[in-house]
Write a protein that holds these residues in place. Structure first.
Motif, PDB file in Angstrom:
ATOM      1  N   ASP A   1      24.004  21.154  16.305  1.00  0.00           N
ATOM      2  CA  ASP A   1      24.309  22.575  16.516  1.00  0.00           C
ATOM      3  C   ASP A   1      24.490  23.343  15.208  1.00  0.00           C
ATOM      4  N   TYR A   2      24.036  22.761  14.097  1.00  0.00           N
ATOM      5  CA  TYR A   2      24.099  23.467  12.808  1.00  0.00           C
ATOM      6  C   TYR A   2      22.889  24.383  12.647  1.00  0.00           C
ATOM      7  N   TYR A   3      23.113  25.499  11.986  1.00  0.00           N
ATOM      8  CA  TYR A   3      22.004  26.372  11.600  1.00  0.00           C
ATOM      9  C   TYR A   3      21.441  25.886  10.261  1.00  0.00           C
ATOM     10  N   PRO A   4      20.151  26.129  10.005  1.00  0.00           N
ATOM     11  CA  PRO A   4      19.531  25.648   8.767  1.00  0.00           C
ATOM     12  C   PRO A   4      20.337  25.965   7.503  1.00  0.00           C
ATOM     13  N   ALA A   5      20.901  27.159   7.437  1.00  0.00           N
ATOM     14  CA  ALA A   5      21.632  27.548   6.223  1.00  0.00           C
ATOM     15  C   ALA A   5      22.820  26.626   5.939  1.00  0.00           C
ATOM     16  N   HIS A   6      23.305  25.936   6.978  1.00  0.00           N
ATOM     17  CA  HIS A   6      24.454  25.045   6.798  1.00  0.00           C
ATOM     18  C   HIS A   6      24.049  23.584   6.658  1.00  0.00           C
ATOM     19  N   LEU A   7      22.753  23.365   6.486  1.00  0.00           N
ATOM     20  CA  LEU A   7      22.245  22.001   6.259  1.00  0.00           C
ATOM     21  C   LEU A   7      21.697  21.916   4.838  1.00  0.00           C
ATOM     22  N   SER A   8      21.767  20.727   4.256  1.00  0.00           N
ATOM     23  CA  SER A   8      21.178  20.539   2.922  1.00  0.00           C
ATOM     24  C   SER A   8      19.650  20.580   3.044  1.00  0.00           C
TER      25      SER A   8
ATOM     26  N   GLN B   1      18.421  17.522   4.774  1.00  0.00           N
ATOM     27  CA  GLN B   1      18.669  17.578   6.229  1.00  0.00           C
ATOM     28  C   GLN B   1      17.692  18.532   6.904  1.00  0.00           C
ATOM     29  N   GLN B   2      17.432  19.668   6.252  1.00  0.00           N
ATOM     30  CA  GLN B   2      16.477  20.622   6.833  1.00  0.00           C
ATOM     31  C   GLN B   2      15.087  19.994   6.946  1.00  0.00           C
ATOM     32  N   GLN B   3      14.718  19.238   5.932  1.00  0.00           N
ATOM     33  CA  GLN B   3      13.392  18.622   5.978  1.00  0.00           C
ATOM     34  C   GLN B   3      13.337  17.558   7.072  1.00  0.00           C
ATOM     35  N   ARG B   4      14.462  16.857   7.289  1.00  0.00           N
ATOM     36  CA  ARG B   4      14.485  15.869   8.382  1.00  0.00           C
ATOM     37  C   ARG B   4      14.401  16.561   9.750  1.00  0.00           C
ATOM     38  N   VAL B   5      15.030  17.735   9.876  1.00  0.00           N
ATOM     39  CA  VAL B   5      14.877  18.509  11.122  1.00  0.00           C
ATOM     40  C   VAL B   5      13.409  18.909  11.296  1.00  0.00           C
ATOM     41  N   ALA B   6      12.769  19.314  10.184  1.00  0.00           N
ATOM     42  CA  ALA B   6      11.354  19.718  10.260  1.00  0.00           C
ATOM     43  C   ALA B   6      10.495  18.543  10.729  1.00  0.00           C
ATOM     44  N   ILE B   7      10.828  17.339  10.304  1.00  0.00           N
ATOM     45  CA  ILE B   7      10.080  16.156  10.753  1.00  0.00           C
ATOM     46  C   ILE B   7      10.315  15.928  12.250  1.00  0.00           C
ATOM     47  N   ALA B   8      11.582  16.031  12.675  1.00  0.00           N
ATOM     48  CA  ALA B   8      11.891  15.876  14.108  1.00  0.00           C
ATOM     49  C   ALA B   8      11.160  16.933  14.926  1.00  0.00           C
ATOM     50  N   ARG B   9      11.099  18.139  14.388  1.00  0.00           N
ATOM     51  CA  ARG B   9      10.421  19.231  15.103  1.00  0.00           C
ATOM     52  C   ARG B   9       8.924  18.931  15.267  1.00  0.00           C
ATOM     53  N   ALA B  10       8.329  18.387  14.219  1.00  0.00           N
ATOM     54  CA  ALA B  10       6.902  18.036  14.325  1.00  0.00           C
ATOM     55  C   ALA B  10       6.703  16.907  15.340  1.00  0.00           C
ATOM     56  N   LEU B  11       7.642  15.962  15.362  1.00  0.00           N
ATOM     57  CA  LEU B  11       7.518  14.820  16.283  1.00  0.00           C
ATOM     58  C   LEU B  11       7.700  15.236  17.741  1.00  0.00           C
ATOM     59  N   ALA B  12       8.368  16.365  17.954  1.00  0.00           N
ATOM     60  CA  ALA B  12       8.652  16.809  19.325  1.00  0.00           C
ATOM     61  C   ALA B  12       7.379  17.091  20.115  1.00  0.00           C
ATOM     62  N   MET B  13       6.273  17.305  19.419  1.00  0.00           N
ATOM     63  CA  MET B  13       5.004  17.549  20.110  1.00  0.00           C
ATOM     64  C   MET B  13       4.216  16.252  20.333  1.00  0.00           C
TER      65      MET B  13
ATOM     66  N   ASP C   1       2.742  17.541   3.350  1.00  0.00           N
ATOM     67  CA  ASP C   1       2.268  18.150   2.104  1.00  0.00           C
ATOM     68  C   ASP C   1       3.424  18.300   1.130  1.00  0.00           C
ATOM     69  N   GLU C   2       3.548  17.355   0.227  1.00  0.00           N
ATOM     70  CA  GLU C   2       4.626  17.322  -0.769  1.00  0.00           C
ATOM     71  C   GLU C   2       5.992  17.579  -0.121  1.00  0.00           C
ATOM     72  N   PRO C   3       6.346  16.737   0.849  1.00  0.00           N
ATOM     73  CA  PRO C   3       7.555  17.006   1.635  1.00  0.00           C
ATOM     74  C   PRO C   3       8.858  16.918   0.845  1.00  0.00           C
ATOM     75  N   THR C   4       8.822  16.287  -0.327  1.00  0.00           N
ATOM     76  CA  THR C   4      10.081  16.150  -1.077  1.00  0.00           C
ATOM     77  C   THR C   4      10.067  16.932  -2.389  1.00  0.00           C
ATOM     78  N   SER C   5       8.993  17.672  -2.641  1.00  0.00           N
ATOM     79  CA  SER C   5       8.856  18.331  -3.956  1.00  0.00           C
ATOM     80  C   SER C   5       9.881  19.439  -4.192  1.00  0.00           C
ATOM     81  N   ALA C   6      10.366  20.046  -3.114  1.00  0.00           N
ATOM     82  CA  ALA C   6      11.293  21.165  -3.290  1.00  0.00           C
ATOM     83  C   ALA C   6      12.754  20.708  -3.240  1.00  0.00           C
ATOM     84  N   LEU C   7      12.951  19.387  -3.126  1.00  0.00           N
ATOM     85  CA  LEU C   7      14.320  18.888  -2.924  1.00  0.00           C
ATOM     86  C   LEU C   7      14.985  18.487  -4.232  1.00  0.00           C
TER      87      LEU C   7
END
Ligand code: ADP
Ligand code: MG
Length: 259
Positions: free
Chosen positions: A150-157, A160-172, A180-186
């Motif tokens: 129940d966290y909003y993105p702004a309250h995740l590191s 964590q946000q990138q892991r949510v993005a992975i879960a979101r992609a898996l949901a389909m 595409d360079e999933p860790t370059s901005a971290l």
């Protein structure tokens, strides 16, 4: 069709070329990714890596060659020896089977982690709200974030946000995942947790193409490494082999900068 289902590659690129105006960004790229295989794509900035992923996902249209995912041409239908461009709706349906994770997480800021993961399957009416919610919770648990649903993105590191993005992609329920360079901005201390999730996904049998500069990940997880430069595949093969014993000068020069 002489190929059987199990031997059809998940991705097959045959002499794929792509230009922007007079700028030929991909020059006759040929490669294959088998089912369950992980391919790491590496190369200097501007070498065409992102463009290649975008072509696989049909966010870009290729100018020459053949590109297929799971035995189907990307964006085209073949009837006998005639090839027709797909209706945009059909192309969108094809794209749904491919998950994509970008450098920037692109989560919806006004939605919680759980809502982000549930959004696409909800819009596509993939099941009852309760079923989609429990599936989304499972996916968040899989990326280690059940307690943050129940966290909003702004309250995740960022990790964590990138892991949510992975879960979101898996949901389909994709059959192919593109990163595409999933860790370059971290921040460096957050890279490991994202790579660990990707490693788990690879171990579960997901077919993946990963653009990355994380050579440790490539060595440990990838089945195949492709080095691109200037829109061509310069060298490819077993990751440990290519990384420890590169054959081409361009590969050596690149690796001496990133290793
Ligand atoms: P990489 O991901 O390896 O850094 P890209 O695929 O992003 O490389 O870019 C390869 C080349 O294509 C670059 O020269 C870039 O400027 C060009 N390019 C990428 N996208 C576009 C676009 N939408 N329009 C015009 N040129 C583009
Ligand atoms: Mg790129």
């Amino acid at each position: 069709m002489t190929e059987t289902l199990t031997t059809t590659p998940m991705v097959k690129a045959e002499a794929v070329s792509k230009s922007y105006g007079s700028n030929e960004v991909l020059k006759s790229i040929s490669l294959e990714v088998a089912r369950g295989e992980v391919l790491c794509l590496v190369g200097p900035s501007g070498s065409g890596k992102s463009t290649f992923l975008r072509c696989i996902n049909h966010l870009e249209t290729i100018n020459a060659g053949r590109l297929s995912v799971d035995g189907e041409l990307v964006g085209y239908r073949q009837h006998g020896d005639k090839i027709y461009e797909m209706h945009p709706k059909e192309a969108a349906k094809q794209r749904r089977d491919i998950g994509m994770v970008f450098q920037r997480f692109n989560l919806f800021p006004h939605k919680t982690a759980l809502e982000n993961v549930m959004m696409a399957p909800t819009l596509l009416k993939k099941g009852s709200k309760a079923a989609l919610q429990s599936r989304a919770m499972e996916l968040l648990a899989r990326v280690g974030l059940a307690d943050r649903h129940d966290y909003y993105p702004a309250h995740l590191s960022g990790g964590q946000q990138q892991r949510v993005a992975i879960a979101r992609a898996l949901a389909m329920d994709p059959k192919l995942m593109l990163f595409d360079e999933p860790t370059s901005a971290l921040d460096p201390e957050l890279v490991g947790e994202v790579l660990d999730v990707m490693k788990g996904l690879a171990e579960s049998g997901m077919t993946m193409i990963v653009v990355t500069h994380e050579m440790g990940f490539a060595k440990q997880v990838a089945d195949k490494l492709v080095f691109m430069d200037g829109g061509v595949v310069v060298e490819s093969g077993d990751p440990v082999e290519v990384l420890t014993n590169p054959q081409r000068e361009r590969t050596k020069a690149f690796l001496s900068k990133v290793l």
